[in-house]
Design a protein around this motif. Structure first.
Motif, PDB file in Angstrom:
ATOM      1  N   SER A 293      20.213 -27.249 -92.876  1.00  0.00           N
ATOM      2  CA  SER A 293      19.756 -26.068 -93.615  1.00  0.00           C
ATOM      3  C   SER A 293      20.901 -25.570 -94.481  1.00  0.00           C
ATOM      4  N   LEU A 294      20.544 -24.887 -95.528  1.00  0.00           N
ATOM      5  CA  LEU A 294      21.550 -24.363 -96.449  1.00  0.00           C
ATOM      6  C   LEU A 294      21.553 -22.842 -96.377  1.00  0.00           C
ATOM      7  N   PRO A 295      22.732 -22.207 -96.498  1.00  0.00           N
ATOM      8  CA  PRO A 295      24.053 -22.835 -96.646  1.00  0.00           C
ATOM      9  C   PRO A 295      24.460 -23.611 -95.400  1.00  0.00           C
TER      10      PRO A 295
ATOM     11  N   ASN B 250      26.598 -25.871-100.992  1.00  0.00           N
ATOM     12  CA  ASN B 250      26.365 -24.441-100.871  1.00  0.00           C
ATOM     13  C   ASN B 250      26.347 -23.753-102.231  1.00  0.00           C
TER      14      ASN B 250
ATOM     15  N   TYR C 140      23.002 -24.352-103.843  1.00  0.00           N
ATOM     16  CA  TYR C 140      21.985 -23.529-103.188  1.00  0.00           C
ATOM     17  C   TYR C 140      22.100 -22.068-103.637  1.00  0.00           C
ATOM     18  N   GLU C 141      23.316 -21.558-103.699  1.00  0.00           N
ATOM     19  CA  GLU C 141      23.535 -20.174-104.117  1.00  0.00           C
ATOM     20  C   GLU C 141      23.155 -19.949-105.571  1.00  0.00           C
TER      21      GLU C 141
ATOM     22  N   ILE D  82      16.164 -26.727-102.032  1.00  0.00           N
ATOM     23  CA  ILE D  82      16.632 -27.776-101.119  1.00  0.00           C
ATOM     24  C   ILE D  82      16.001 -29.123-101.469  1.00  0.00           C
TER      25      ILE D  82
ATOM     26  N   ILE E  15      17.741 -30.609-104.436  1.00  0.00           N
ATOM     27  CA  ILE E  15      19.055 -31.156-104.091  1.00  0.00           C
ATOM     28  C   ILE E  15      18.893 -32.527-103.428  1.00  0.00           C
TER      29      ILE E  15
END
Length: 267
Positions: A26-28, A51, A54-55, A60, A63
Motif C-alpha cells: 500500500s502507498l505510501p 511515495n 503517490y503524493e 496505484i 504506477i
C-alpha cells in the motif's frame, strides 16, 4: 533526473507491480514493506520515488502499469540483444562468443528461401571463388524461385582508356567463368562512377553485407575472399531483424530504381 526504477531488474519491477495490484503493498510504502522486492542499495530511492508519485496524485494502478511497461521494455531490449551476434575472422580470443565469418556466410546461403542480396568490394576468382559461392549456387540451382542479386565494385585500372562497355563485358566473362560455379546466374549490379576516368567524381562500391530473405543480415568488413573469410582480422555483426534487413535491401533497390546502380550486361 534519472528514475530509480531504471536500476531495478525485470523481476523486481514486475514484483512491485503485482504487489501493488494485489494490495500486498500500500502507498505510501515503508522500507520494511518494500524490502522484499528491492534487495540492493537502491531501496531508499525506490521507496522515495513511489511515495512521491503517490503524493503527486498518481493512482496505484497507474504506477503498477508504468512499472510493467518498464519491465516489458527491458525484456524487448534483451530480446533484441539476443538477436545480434559478433562475427569474426582471425585469431581466436579466449572467452569470445563470436562466430566464424566463413561458417556464418555458408549458413546464410544454405538457409535462403526467397532472396539473397550480396554486396562486396571484391570477390575471389578460381577455386577460391567457386568454394565461397558454391553453397549459394547449389541453392539457386535447386530452387528456381530463389532470387539472388549481387552488388560488386567494377573498376578500371588507373588511367586505363578501355571503354566502359568493354570492361563490363570482360568482367561478366570473368564472373561466369572464374567466380560463379552454378548453372543459374545471379543478377549483378555495379556503380558506374567506379568506371569514370576523372578522379574528382570517381567512387567505389565498398559496402560488404549479406541480406537473406529480408530477415537476416550480416554487415562485415570482410570481402568475399578466402583470406577475408578464413585468415584476415575482420569484424561484423549478424542480426535477425526484419526491419533492418528490409531497410538495407531497400537502400540498394532504390539505387537500382534510380539507375545510380546499373545491371552488368550479361549477368
Amino acid at each position: 533526473m534519472k528514475s530509480s526504477f531504471l536500476k531495478l531488474s525485470r523481476p523486481a519491477l514486475n514484483g512491485i507491480a503485482n504487489a501493488l495490484d494485489a494490495g500486498r503493498l500500500s502507498l505510501p510504502v515503508s522500507s520494511v514493506a518494500i524490502c522484499g522486492y528491492v534487495v540492493d542499495g537502491s531501496l531508499p530511492e525506490v521507496m522515495t520515488e513511489l511515495n512521491q508519485l503517490y503524493e503527486q496524485g498518481m493512482a496505484i494502478g497507474h504506477i503498477a502499469y508504468m512499472l510493467r511497461l518498464l519491465a516489458a521494455e527491458r525484456a524487448q531490449s534483451q530480446a533484441q540483444q539476443d538477436q545480434v551476434d559478433l562475427v569474426w575472422t582471425g585469431p581466436e580470443v579466449p572467452g569470445s562468443e563470436s562466430r566464424d565469418t566463413g561458417i556464418v556466410v555458408r549458413e546464410l546461403f544454405s538457409s535462403a528461401q526467397s532472396s539473397v542480396l550480396i554486396s562486396s568490394f571484391s570477390v575471389d576468382q578460381g577455386p577460391k571463388g567457386h568454394a565461397l559461392f558454391r553453397p549459394l549456387a547449389q541453392r539457386m540451382d535447386a530452387n528456381p524461385d530463389l532470387q539472388v542479386r549481387m552488388f560488386l565494385n567494377v573498376k578500371r585500372k588507373y588511367q586505363d582508356p578501355t571503354p566502359a562497355s568493354i570492361l563490363l563485358r570482360q568482367f561478366a566473362e570473368t564472373f561466369r567463368n572464374h567466380v560463379w560455379p552454378g548453372q543459374r546466374l545471379p543478377e549483378v549490379f555495379h556503380d558506374p562512377r567506379a568506371m569514370l576516368m576523372t578522379g574528382e567524381s570517381n567512387a567505389c562500391l565498398h559496402a560488404k553485407c549479406v541480406v537473406v530473405d529480408e530477415a537476416r543480415l550480416l554487415i562485415t568488413s570482410a570481402n568475399f575472399s578466402e583470406a577475408a573469410h578464413e585468415r584476415n582480422i575482420e569484424a561484423g555483426v549478424l542480426m535477425t531483424d526484419k526491419v533492418v534487413a528490409r531497410a538495407i535491401r531497400s537502400q540498394f533497390e532504390m539505387l537500382v530504381a534510380q539507375e545510380a546502380l546499373k545491371r552488368v550486361p550479361g549477368l
